[in-house]
Design a protein around this motif. Sequence first.
Motif, short mmCIF file in Angstrom:
data_model
loop_
_atom_site.label_atom_id
_atom_site.label_comp_id
_atom_site.label_asym_id
_atom_site.label_seq_id
_atom_site.Cartn_x
_atom_site.Cartn_y
_atom_site.Cartn_z
N TRP A 54 -11.90 18.71 -20.05
CA TRP A 54 -11.15 19.64 -19.22
C TRP A 54 -11.74 19.73 -17.82
O TRP A 54 -11.04 20.05 -16.87
CB TRP A 54 -11.14 21.04 -19.85
CG TRP A 54 -10.28 21.16 -21.06
CD1 TRP A 54 -9.62 20.15 -21.71
CD2 TRP A 54 -9.95 22.35 -21.78
NE1 TRP A 54 -8.91 20.64 -22.78
CE2 TRP A 54 -9.10 21.99 -22.85
CE3 TRP A 54 -10.30 23.69 -21.64
CZ2 TRP A 54 -8.60 22.91 -23.77
CZ3 TRP A 54 -9.81 24.63 -22.54
CH2 TRP A 54 -8.97 24.24 -23.59
N LEU A 113 -8.64 19.62 -15.28
CA LEU A 113 -7.34 19.77 -15.94
C LEU A 113 -6.70 21.08 -15.51
O LEU A 113 -7.34 22.14 -15.57
CB LEU A 113 -7.53 19.74 -17.46
CG LEU A 113 -6.36 19.24 -18.31
CD1 LEU A 113 -6.08 17.78 -18.00
CD2 LEU A 113 -6.69 19.42 -19.78
N GLN A 171 -2.05 24.73 -17.19
CA GLN A 171 -0.90 24.49 -18.06
C GLN A 171 -1.11 23.31 -19.00
O GLN A 171 -0.38 23.15 -19.98
CB GLN A 171 0.38 24.29 -17.24
CG GLN A 171 0.37 23.10 -16.31
CD GLN A 171 -0.18 23.42 -14.94
OE1 GLN A 171 -0.93 24.38 -14.78
NE2 GLN A 171 0.23 22.65 -13.94
N LYS A 172 -2.12 22.48 -18.72
CA LYS A 172 -2.40 21.34 -19.60
C LYS A 172 -3.58 21.61 -20.54
O LYS A 172 -3.94 20.73 -21.32
CB LYS A 172 -2.65 20.09 -18.76
CG LYS A 172 -1.41 19.59 -18.03
CD LYS A 172 -1.64 18.23 -17.39
CE LYS A 172 -0.36 17.72 -16.75
NZ LYS A 172 -0.55 16.37 -16.14
N ARG A 173 -4.16 22.78 -20.43
CA ARG A 173 -5.23 23.16 -21.35
C ARG A 173 -4.60 23.92 -22.51
O ARG A 173 -3.76 24.81 -22.31
CB ARG A 173 -6.27 24.03 -20.66
CG ARG A 173 -6.89 23.36 -19.45
CD ARG A 173 -8.05 24.15 -18.88
NE ARG A 173 -8.54 23.52 -17.65
CZ ARG A 173 -9.73 23.74 -17.11
NH1 ARG A 173 -10.56 24.61 -17.69
NH2 ARG A 173 -10.09 23.14 -16.00
#
Length: 284
Positions: A65, A72, A75-77
């Motif tokens: 991350w 990252l 919203q992508k975690r």
Amino acid sequence: MINININKKLHGSNADMNLDIDLSIQEGEFLALSGKSGSGKTTLLRILAGLEDATGNIKVGEDSWLDAKTKLPPQKRAIGFVFQDYALFDNMSVLNNLLYVKKDIKLAEHLLGITELSELKDRLPNTLSGGQKQRVALCRAMMNRPKLLLMDEPLSALDPAMRTKLQNEILTLHREFNTTTIMVSHDPSEIYRLASRVVVLENGKITNDGKPIDILLRTSGSQKFSFSGELLDIKKVDVIYIAIIAIGQQLVEVVVSEDEAQNLNIGDAVEVSTKAFTPIVSSV
């Protein structure tokens, strides 16, 4: 496994400090972050969520991350975040607040059922109580089946009975979804009831890490009871002195000697302890 090794310079109200964290968390663990205000707890949650920058590394399983080349976006975690202020959409019904995260009606209805909100699914947030709003916020955080659930004192504004109810629901969701959970809390009873591990922060660094029973029970020597509180008043009654002390949400009266009374100041943080007596515990 979640591996966190991050550093961030913080500008506090009194002085600057470095948030310097090296921490590993097992999958499915329920970890409580404790420590005084300003120790870096909320900032750590925000860094994990991708809402604040830091240097270092965050690795969740095989996914990176944060590292020297990667940051990252939130919203992508695979996270769920429960704030103190609910952060609900006032123009959406309870159900639509959940479906906004993910169009999964079956999961939404399942979560509403667990938290006893099914009958309120068509209501708007401004018609709900504080406890009901926080349950909606909790359900919404679980809608994307997060790998990591972050909670920043989610129950601090609720009354004791509602806090206990929501603690049970949080634990139910944590176990059912096998989510790794990190919660900021100042409430020892809440930490003891929910967490499998406590990490204590002080001035941006980890100063203690262990099981709740080991961290929270701070007796020493032959003492049987030890409580921390705030001295509110000292009054003299006939020939004795009585200290009024706030411990949690309770006020207690403790007899002190004349010497102790002269050396104590109103507003002091104090510790109340005893070495030997037989307590009586009864239901209230």
